[in-house]
Scaffold this motif. Structure first.
Motif, PDB file in Angstrom:
ATOM      1  N   LEU A   1       4.511  45.435 -24.141  1.00 23.76           N
ATOM      2  CA  LEU A   1       5.292  45.199 -22.790  1.00 23.76           C
ATOM      3  C   LEU A   1       4.810  46.097 -21.101  1.00 23.76           C
ATOM      4  CD1 LEU A   1       8.473  45.521 -24.626  1.00 23.76           C
ATOM      5  CD2 LEU A   1       7.381  43.376 -23.352  1.00 23.76           C
TER       6      LEU A   1
ATOM      7  N   TYR B   1      13.435  41.402 -18.530  1.00 23.19           N
ATOM      8  CA  TYR B   1      12.891  43.247 -18.466  1.00 23.19           C
ATOM      9  C   TYR B   1      12.105  43.073 -17.270  1.00 23.19           C
ATOM     10  CZ  TYR B   1      10.228  46.613 -21.096  1.00 23.19           C
ATOM     11  OH  TYR B   1       9.789  48.133 -20.278  1.00 23.19           O
ATOM     12  N   VAL B   2      11.358  42.198 -16.804  1.00 25.26           N
ATOM     13  CA  VAL B   2      10.346  42.301 -15.236  1.00 25.26           C
ATOM     14  C   VAL B   2      11.655  42.237 -14.259  1.00 25.26           C
ATOM     15  CG1 VAL B   2       9.136  41.195 -13.791  1.00 25.26           C
ATOM     16  CG2 VAL B   2       8.272  40.857 -16.290  1.00 25.26           C
TER      17      VAL B   2
ATOM     18  N   ALA C   1      16.713  56.722 -18.745  1.00 21.87           N
ATOM     19  CA  ALA C   1      16.167  55.611 -18.625  1.00 21.87           C
ATOM     20  C   ALA C   1      14.796  55.560 -19.675  1.00 21.87           C
ATOM     21  CB  ALA C   1      15.397  55.519 -17.313  1.00 21.87           C
TER      22      ALA C   1
ATOM     23  N   PHE D   1      14.329  48.716 -10.581  1.00 22.46           N
ATOM     24  CA  PHE D   1      14.252  50.253 -11.043  1.00 22.46           C
ATOM     25  C   PHE D   1      12.658  50.724  -9.858  1.00 22.46           C
ATOM     26  CE2 PHE D   1      16.285  52.828 -13.903  1.00 22.46           C
ATOM     27  CZ  PHE D   1      16.502  52.195 -14.567  1.00 22.46           C
ATOM     28  N   SER D   2      12.233  49.925  -9.910  1.00 25.85           N
ATOM     29  CA  SER D   2      11.049  50.159  -9.244  1.00 25.85           C
ATOM     30  C   SER D   2      11.080  50.446  -7.590  1.00 25.85           C
ATOM     31  CB  SER D   2       9.782  50.355  -9.523  1.00 25.85           C
ATOM     32  OG  SER D   2       9.549  48.805  -9.687  1.00 25.85           O
TER      33      SER D   2
ATOM     34  N   HIS E   1       9.943  52.985  -4.970  1.00 28.12           N
ATOM     35  CA  HIS E   1       8.518  52.697  -4.302  1.00 28.12           C
ATOM     36  C   HIS E   1       8.163  52.215  -3.843  1.00 28.12           C
ATOM     37  CE1 HIS E   1       8.529  57.032  -6.738  1.00 28.12           C
ATOM     38  NE2 HIS E   1       9.439  55.931  -8.271  1.00 28.12           N
ATOM     39  N   LEU E   2       8.018  50.473  -4.396  1.00 28.91           N
ATOM     40  CA  LEU E   2       7.497  49.482  -3.284  1.00 28.91           C
ATOM     41  C   LEU E   2       7.781  49.191  -2.205  1.00 28.91           C
ATOM     42  CD1 LEU E   2       8.029  47.021  -6.841  1.00 28.91           C
ATOM     43  CD2 LEU E   2       6.070  48.441  -5.462  1.00 28.91           C
TER      44      LEU E   2
ATOM     45  N   LEU F   1       3.092  43.604 -18.167  1.00 23.47           N
ATOM     46  CA  LEU F   1       3.952  42.759 -17.609  1.00 23.47           C
ATOM     47  C   LEU F   1       4.468  43.478 -16.417  1.00 23.47           C
ATOM     48  CD1 LEU F   1       7.342  42.089 -19.417  1.00 23.47           C
ATOM     49  CD2 LEU F   1       5.212  40.014 -19.344  1.00 23.47           C
ATOM     50  N   PRO F   2       4.317  42.875 -15.127  1.00 26.12           N
ATOM     51  CA  PRO F   2       4.041  43.501 -13.891  1.00 26.12           C
ATOM     52  C   PRO F   2       5.750  44.591 -13.753  1.00 26.12           C
ATOM     53  CG  PRO F   2       5.302  41.290 -13.566  1.00 26.12           C
ATOM     54  CD  PRO F   2       4.305  41.735 -14.632  1.00 26.12           C
ATOM     55  N   HIS F   3       5.317  45.651 -13.245  1.00 28.11           N
ATOM     56  CA  HIS F   3       6.617  45.948 -12.516  1.00 28.11           C
ATOM     57  C   HIS F   3       7.326  47.253 -13.877  1.00 28.11           C
ATOM     58  CE1 HIS F   3       6.449  44.698  -8.615  1.00 28.11           C
ATOM     59  NE2 HIS F   3       6.265  43.744  -9.016  1.00 28.11           N
ATOM     60  N   SER F   4       6.794  47.196 -14.774  1.00 27.30           N
ATOM     61  CA  SER F   4       7.321  47.928 -16.680  1.00 27.30           C
ATOM     62  C   SER F   4       6.546  48.898 -16.548  1.00 27.30           C
ATOM     63  CB  SER F   4       7.089  46.767 -17.747  1.00 27.30           C
ATOM     64  OG  SER F   4       6.159  46.455 -17.863  1.00 27.30           O
ATOM     65  N   PHE F   5       7.140  50.204 -17.467  1.00 33.93           N
ATOM     66  CA  PHE F   5       6.846  51.283 -17.318  1.00 33.93           C
ATOM     67  C   PHE F   5       6.091  51.467 -18.952  1.00 33.93           C
ATOM     68  CE2 PHE F   5       6.906  55.727 -17.457  1.00 33.93           C
ATOM     69  CZ  PHE F   5       7.996  56.315 -18.665  1.00 33.93           C
TER      70      PHE F   5
ATOM     71  N   ILE G   1      14.165  52.315 -22.232  1.00 32.25           N
ATOM     72  CA  ILE G   1      12.692  51.683 -22.368  1.00 32.25           C
ATOM     73  C   ILE G   1      11.968  52.164 -23.776  1.00 32.25           C
ATOM     74  CG2 ILE G   1      10.977  51.227 -20.890  1.00 32.25           C
ATOM     75  CD1 ILE G   1      11.869  51.707 -18.723  1.00 32.25           C
TER      76      ILE G   1
ATOM     77  N   ILE H   1       5.312  57.503 -13.194  1.00 31.45           N
ATOM     78  CA  ILE H   1       6.674  58.591 -13.566  1.00 31.45           C
ATOM     79  C   ILE H   1       7.956  57.634 -14.253  1.00 31.45           C
ATOM     80  CG2 ILE H   1       8.049  59.768 -11.212  1.00 31.45           C
ATOM     81  CD1 ILE H   1       6.813  59.704  -9.314  1.00 31.45           C
TER      82      ILE H   1
ATOM     83  N   ALA I   1       2.640  56.411  -8.920  1.00 29.08           N
ATOM     84  CA  ALA I   1       4.495  56.170  -8.450  1.00 29.08           C
ATOM     85  C   ALA I   1       4.655  55.275 -10.194  1.00 29.08           C
ATOM     86  CB  ALA I   1       4.584  55.262  -8.143  1.00 29.08           C
TER      87      ALA I   1
ATOM     88  N   SER J   1      13.386  49.816 -26.519  1.00 25.10           N
ATOM     89  CA  SER J   1      14.126  48.201 -26.238  1.00 25.10           C
ATOM     90  C   SER J   1      12.917  47.082 -27.006  1.00 25.10           C
ATOM     91  CB  SER J   1      13.537  48.351 -24.616  1.00 25.10           C
ATOM     92  OG  SER J   1      12.664  47.960 -24.331  1.00 25.10           O
TER      93      SER J   1
ATOM     94  N   PHE K   1      14.515  43.423 -14.121  1.00 29.86           N
ATOM     95  CA  PHE K   1      15.383  44.976 -14.846  1.00 29.86           C
ATOM     96  C   PHE K   1      14.140  46.620 -13.817  1.00 29.86           C
ATOM     97  CE2 PHE K   1      17.387  47.567 -16.559  1.00 29.86           C
ATOM     98  CZ  PHE K   1      17.292  48.843 -17.053  1.00 29.86           C
ATOM     99  N   SER K   2      13.131  46.447 -14.553  1.00 25.50           N
ATOM    100  CA  SER K   2      11.917  46.830 -13.941  1.00 25.50           C
ATOM    101  C   SER K   2      11.783  47.254 -12.554  1.00 25.50           C
ATOM    102  CB  SER K   2      10.439  46.435 -15.128  1.00 25.50           C
ATOM    103  OG  SER K   2      10.545  46.468 -16.375  1.00 25.50           O
ATOM    104  N   TYR K   3      11.628  45.861 -12.341  1.00 29.68           N
ATOM    105  CA  TYR K   3      11.257  45.501 -10.484  1.00 29.68           C
ATOM    106  C   TYR K   3      12.325  46.001  -9.763  1.00 29.68           C
ATOM    107  CZ  TYR K   3      10.351  43.646  -6.122  1.00 29.68           C
ATOM    108  OH  TYR K   3      10.213  43.677  -4.687  1.00 29.68           O
TER     109      TYR K   3
ATOM    110  N   LEU L   1      11.493  38.304 -22.140  1.00 31.04           N
ATOM    111  CA  LEU L   1      11.054  39.450 -21.017  1.00 31.04           C
ATOM    112  C   LEU L   1      10.718  39.094 -19.399  1.00 31.04           C
ATOM    113  CD1 LEU L   1       7.439  38.234 -23.358  1.00 31.04           C
ATOM    114  CD2 LEU L   1       8.917  40.575 -23.273  1.00 31.04           C
TER     115      LEU L   1
END
Lengths: 226, 98
Positions: A85, B77-78, A19, B84-85, B88-89, A88-92, A23, A10, A7, A26, B80-82, B74
């Motif tokens: 980048l 950014y973390v 999005a 987004f996901s 799923h989580l 980092l956790p949870h990043s795409f 990213i 994706i 996941a 950025s 923000f990505s959390y 940063l």
């Protein structure tokens, strides 16, 4: 568990595909430019790093090859910041998508090859046959060299994609294994150590960028200016 | 916020004040203040530019900038990505019934 393992790879969407574009755009926000000679600490460290890498990369090229220096330095900065980048956790990470790596690899490789063919056609064609091959082997060797030339952009793209994706996947797996083991508690410390070491080694994803740009450089050099 | 013309990375760029700042607006006139704002693409771009330079000049463009200037970015950014996901989580929580 198998469904949500992939996941994170994706491409994130907000009612479409935008999005992922945000990213991708950025990382340049973290690299400011300045019009002064003496800057703040962030810009000074970044300029020092860029000077170091660009000097290292560009010494082996002649004048014509050094016109590519802006392209190559921006390439290495982009791939380095994107990969870092992504740690980092949870990043795409956009470089996990094969489409993006192909979009980077094919134009650069094609530009180098076409430049070599246009300027020195005899030298460019001479790459297809190494020196000193016995005469009966020549047809087969030409075919092999052609294939090895044509596979270069695919190799560049797939190398980057596979390395970054495999690293991220491995970290996910080991992290979830640690969580599962923490209730049982027996070798959980060992697995946590494995995660730590793996993360440190994965920060040699920056070495992967070096690999990317260096192979690109070698290809450019050989095709172009020999 | 003031409305400006051109890039305004520092305060010596001239800034004519068109309307009141947000903290000076009374609560009753908040809807009309929001409607007065410039929501054209150049207006939104100007708002992002102002925000960027406000952060940049406060935390990074100083003589002894520390590492927290970047780590705040940063961390955002973390988060923000959390967000987004999260979709799923939320299936991976430690619950007996999902």
């Amino acid at each position: 568990m198998n469904e949500n393992l992939f996941a994170p790879f994706i491409a994130p969407t907000i009612l479409g595909l935008p999005a992922a574009v945000l990213i991708i755009l950025s990382p340049p926000l973290l690299i400011p430019t300045s019009k002064y000679l003496i800057n703040n600490r962030l810009i000074t460290t970044q300029q020092w790093l860029i000077k170091l890498t660009s000097k290292q990369m560009m010494t082996m090229h002649n004048t014509k090859g050094r016109t590519w220096s802006l392209m190559l330095v921006s390439l290495i900065i982009f791939i380095a910041t994107t990969n870092l980048l992504g740690l980092l956790p949870h990043s795409f990470t956009p470089t996990t998508q094969l489409s993006m790596n192909l979009a980077m690899a094919i134009p650069l490789w094609a530009g180098a090859v076409i430049m070599g063919f246009r300027s020195k056609i005899k030298n460019a064609l001479a790459h297809f046959l190494p020196q000193g091959t016995p005469t009966p082997l020549i047809p087969m060797l030409v075919i092999i060299e052609t294939i090895s030339l044509l596979i270069q952009p695919m190799a560049l793209a797939v190398r980057l994609t596979a390395n970054i994706t495999a690293g991220h996947l491995l970290m996910h797996l080991i992290g979830s294994a640690t969580l599962a083991m923490s209730t049982i508690n027996l070798p959980s410390t060992l697995i946590i150590f494995t995660i730590l070491i793996l993360l440190t080694i994965l920060e040699i994803a920056v070495a992967l960028i070096q690999a990317y740009v260096f192979t690109l450089l070698v290809s450019l050099y050989l095709h172009d200016n020999t | 916020m003031a409305s400006v013309v051109g890039i305004f990375s520092h305060s010596s760029v001239s800034v004519p004040v068109k309307d009141k700042k947000l903290l000076e607006v009374k609560l009753g006139e908040l809807p009309s203040w929001i409607l007065m704002r410039d929501f054209s693409p150049s207006g939104i771009f100007g708002a992002f530019q102002r925000g960027y330079y406000r952060y940049y000049n406060k935390y990074i463009n100083v003589k002894k900038g520390s590492i927290s200037g970047i780590t705040m970015v940063l961390a955002c950014y973390v988060l923000f990505s959390y967000s987004f996901s999260y979709k799923h989580l939320k299936h991976e929580r430690l619950r007996k019934y999902h």
